[in-house]
Scaffold this motif. Structure first.
Motif, PDB file in Angstrom:
ATOM      1  N   GLU A   1      -7.246  -2.822   0.922  1.00  0.00           N
ATOM      2  CA  GLU A   1      -6.977  -3.525   2.176  1.00  0.00           C
ATOM      3  C   GLU A   1      -5.659  -3.102   2.833  1.00  0.00           C
ATOM      4  O   GLU A   1      -5.273  -3.651   3.863  1.00  0.00           O
ATOM      5  N   ARG A   2      -4.978  -2.135   2.259  1.00  0.00           N
ATOM      6  CA  ARG A   2      -3.704  -1.667   2.825  1.00  0.00           C
ATOM      7  C   ARG A   2      -3.973  -0.642   3.914  1.00  0.00           C
ATOM      8  O   ARG A   2      -3.809   0.563   3.738  1.00  0.00           O
ATOM      9  N   THR A   3      -4.380  -1.135   5.046  1.00  0.00           N
ATOM     10  CA  THR A   3      -4.743  -0.283   6.172  1.00  0.00           C
ATOM     11  C   THR A   3      -3.771  -0.483   7.318  1.00  0.00           C
ATOM     12  O   THR A   3      -3.010  -1.457   7.363  1.00  0.00           O
ATOM     13  N   LEU A   4      -3.811   0.448   8.261  1.00  0.00           N
ATOM     14  CA  LEU A   4      -2.970   0.329   9.452  1.00  0.00           C
ATOM     15  C   LEU A   4      -3.323  -0.940  10.219  1.00  0.00           C
ATOM     16  O   LEU A   4      -2.434  -1.638  10.720  1.00  0.00           O
ATOM     17  N   GLU A   5      -4.605  -1.246  10.306  1.00  0.00           N
ATOM     18  CA  GLU A   5      -5.025  -2.437  11.043  1.00  0.00           C
ATOM     19  C   GLU A   5      -4.413  -3.698  10.428  1.00  0.00           C
ATOM     20  O   GLU A   5      -3.961  -4.598  11.154  1.00  0.00           O
TER      21      GLU A   5
ATOM     22  N   ASP B   1       1.432  -6.332  -1.206  1.00  0.00           N
ATOM     23  CA  ASP B   1       0.905  -7.528  -1.858  1.00  0.00           C
ATOM     24  C   ASP B   1      -0.614  -7.579  -1.738  1.00  0.00           C
ATOM     25  O   ASP B   1      -1.282  -8.272  -2.517  1.00  0.00           O
ATOM     26  N   ALA B   2      -1.160  -6.861  -0.761  1.00  0.00           N
ATOM     27  CA  ALA B   2      -2.609  -6.855  -0.539  1.00  0.00           C
ATOM     28  C   ALA B   2      -3.287  -5.947  -1.558  1.00  0.00           C
ATOM     29  O   ALA B   2      -2.683  -5.005  -2.075  1.00  0.00           O
ATOM     30  N   PRO B   3      -4.554  -6.205  -1.859  1.00  0.00           N
ATOM     31  CA  PRO B   3      -5.302  -5.282  -2.717  1.00  0.00           C
ATOM     32  C   PRO B   3      -5.265  -3.877  -2.129  1.00  0.00           C
ATOM     33  O   PRO B   3      -5.204  -3.706  -0.895  1.00  0.00           O
ATOM     34  N   ALA B   4      -5.297  -2.870  -2.969  1.00  0.00           N
ATOM     35  CA  ALA B   4      -5.137  -1.490  -2.521  1.00  0.00           C
ATOM     36  C   ALA B   4      -6.081  -1.122  -1.375  1.00  0.00           C
ATOM     37  O   ALA B   4      -5.676  -0.491  -0.399  1.00  0.00           O
TER      38      ALA B   4
ATOM     39  N   ARG C   1       0.521   8.081   8.712  1.00  0.00           N
ATOM     40  CA  ARG C   1       0.275   9.523   8.749  1.00  0.00           C
ATOM     41  C   ARG C   1       1.056  10.240   7.647  1.00  0.00           C
ATOM     42  O   ARG C   1       0.679  11.339   7.237  1.00  0.00           O
ATOM     43  N   LEU C   2       2.114   9.613   7.161  1.00  0.00           N
ATOM     44  CA  LEU C   2       2.931  10.222   6.107  1.00  0.00           C
ATOM     45  C   LEU C   2       2.468   9.841   4.704  1.00  0.00           C
ATOM     46  O   LEU C   2       2.599  10.638   3.772  1.00  0.00           O
ATOM     47  N   GLU C   3       1.970   8.631   4.551  1.00  0.00           N
ATOM     48  CA  GLU C   3       1.536   8.135   3.247  1.00  0.00           C
ATOM     49  C   GLU C   3       0.260   7.319   3.384  1.00  0.00           C
ATOM     50  O   GLU C   3       0.007   6.747   4.450  1.00  0.00           O
ATOM     51  N   ASP C   4      -0.480   7.261   2.309  1.00  0.00           N
ATOM     52  CA  ASP C   4      -1.645   6.371   2.241  1.00  0.00           C
ATOM     53  C   ASP C   4      -1.347   5.314   1.177  1.00  0.00           C
ATOM     54  O   ASP C   4      -1.454   5.594  -0.023  1.00  0.00           O
ATOM     55  N   PRO C   5      -0.930   4.111   1.591  1.00  0.00           N
ATOM     56  CA  PRO C   5      -0.524   3.105   0.601  1.00  0.00           C
ATOM     57  C   PRO C   5      -1.654   2.617  -0.299  1.00  0.00           C
ATOM     58  O   PRO C   5      -1.385   1.934  -1.286  1.00  0.00           O
ATOM     59  N   ARG C   6      -2.888   2.973   0.032  1.00  0.00           N
ATOM     60  CA  ARG C   6      -3.995   2.580  -0.840  1.00  0.00           C
ATOM     61  C   ARG C   6      -3.915   3.287  -2.195  1.00  0.00           C
ATOM     62  O   ARG C   6      -4.514   2.823  -3.173  1.00  0.00           O
ATOM     63  N   TRP C   7      -3.164   4.395  -2.234  1.00  0.00           N
ATOM     64  CA  TRP C   7      -3.068   5.171  -3.466  1.00  0.00           C
ATOM     65  C   TRP C   7      -1.698   5.016  -4.139  1.00  0.00           C
ATOM     66  O   TRP C   7      -1.372   5.775  -5.055  1.00  0.00           O
ATOM     67  N   LEU C   8      -0.949   4.041  -3.701  1.00  0.00           N
ATOM     68  CA  LEU C   8       0.388   3.823  -4.259  1.00  0.00           C
ATOM     69  C   LEU C   8       0.486   2.444  -4.897  1.00  0.00           C
ATOM     70  O   LEU C   8      -0.044   1.476  -4.358  1.00  0.00           O
ATOM     71  N   GLU C   9       1.183   2.380  -6.014  1.00  0.00           N
ATOM     72  CA  GLU C   9       1.469   1.096  -6.660  1.00  0.00           C
ATOM     73  C   GLU C   9       2.959   1.081  -7.013  1.00  0.00           C
ATOM     74  O   GLU C   9       3.353   1.474  -8.116  1.00  0.00           O
ATOM     75  N   PRO C  10       3.804   0.686  -6.060  1.00  0.00           N
ATOM     76  CA  PRO C  10       5.244   0.711  -6.319  1.00  0.00           C
ATOM     77  C   PRO C  10       5.635  -0.117  -7.541  1.00  0.00           C
ATOM     78  O   PRO C  10       5.081  -1.186  -7.789  1.00  0.00           O
ATOM     79  N   ALA C  11       6.615   0.399  -8.282  1.00  0.00           N
ATOM     80  CA  ALA C  11       7.153  -0.369  -9.408  1.00  0.00           C
ATOM     81  C   ALA C  11       8.057  -1.479  -8.895  1.00  0.00           C
ATOM     82  O   ALA C  11       8.110  -2.563  -9.478  1.00  0.00           O
TER      83      ALA C  11
END
Length: 273
Positions: free
Chosen positions: A72-76, A67-70, A124-134
């Protein structure tokens, strides 16, 4: 056979049994028909466990993180979401409060820390900043020609610009021994079958992310694969229906029995219902 029919079980009142199957209930019957009965027919309560609650918590964080902007999708950010998501889960399921007493504050802190570790593995497996789930936590349903309803909830569906579909499921446990990978993939093939039948497109990739050990299990299904799954699911329901008709759900002892919440009722260990 009607979509719903009444079945009387000697240890339960008359219940309505619907012609429907989910990956979880299918897995229960394959693991142990008696476990299926306890969960689906008798609907015996199961006490919450720290491992299951942690899995629910981590899934909740990973769902809402998108739901966060791309940027801002960080581990922290994900870690910071844990206390609030846990508070929401406690409000939705008050019985979870019994997992830790006020005197067990240290245990609860360690438990939350273990959730942080799982989130770290995810990043470590994915970087959600580069994903936009349908879709996230997508309910999928389909009724076979036989009238059997298939349904379940998919953690995540990604759709590429060219229409290719990736189905993703998060697992907070460890990856299975290679000998049991097919059993682990059954859930994903089940979802793929339903998506194929409802969307007309065979998912390109099925992906299981095991956050306890950082393993990724992938599979590329074909139409022939999914037709085989359809036949297997129908045969499984036929076996379940036969058990209903006989009112006979036999136990199937295995190493998994040590984690069963219903051993006090199981005749294999002297229990009674």
């Amino acid at each position: 056979m009607d979509v719903a029919e009444a079945i009387t079980h000697p240890a339960a009142e008359v219940r309505e049994v619907r012609m429907s199957l989910s990956p979880s209930r299918a897995g229960d019957f394959q693991t142990c028909p008696l476990l299926y009965r306890y969960r689906t027919v008798d609907r015996l309560p199961e006490p919450p466990s720290p491992a299951a609650a942690r899995g629910t918590l981590v899934h909740s964080v990973l769902e809402d993180l998108f739901d966060a902007p791309a940027t801002e999708r960080t581990l922290e950010r994900a870690v910071a979401m844990l206390p609030g998501q846990w508070a929401e889960l406690l409000e939705e399921e008050p019985r979870l409060a019994g997992l830790f007493t006020p005197e067990q504050a240290a245990e609860e802190t360690a438990w939350l820390s273990s959730a942080v570790e799982l989130l770290g593995t995810y990043f470590r497996l994915e970087d959600p900043r580069w994903l936009e789930p349908a879709d996230r936590e997508l309910r999928v349903d389909h009724v076979l020609e036989s009238g059997l309803g298939l349904g379940g909830i998919v953690d995540r569906v990604d759709v590429a610009p060219d229409g290719r579909i990736r189905v993703v499921d998060y697992k907070t446990g460890r990856s299975p021994d290679p000998r049991y990978e097919d059993k682990a993939l059954f859930q994903m093939k089940f979802y793929a079958l339903v998506l194929w039948r409802t969307r007309g497109v065979v998912p390109t990739l099925l992906q299981l992310l095991y956050l306890a050990d950082g393993t990724v299990l992938q599979y590329e299904p074909t139409e022939d694969d999914l037709r085989g799954v359809e036949r297997k699911v129908q045969a499984l329901w036929d076996a379940i229906s036969a058990s209903y008709e006989r009112q006979d759900f036999q136990p199937r002892p295995s190493a998994l029995c040590r984690w069963c919440a219903h051993t006090q009722h199981c005749p294999e260990v002297g229990g009674t219902l």
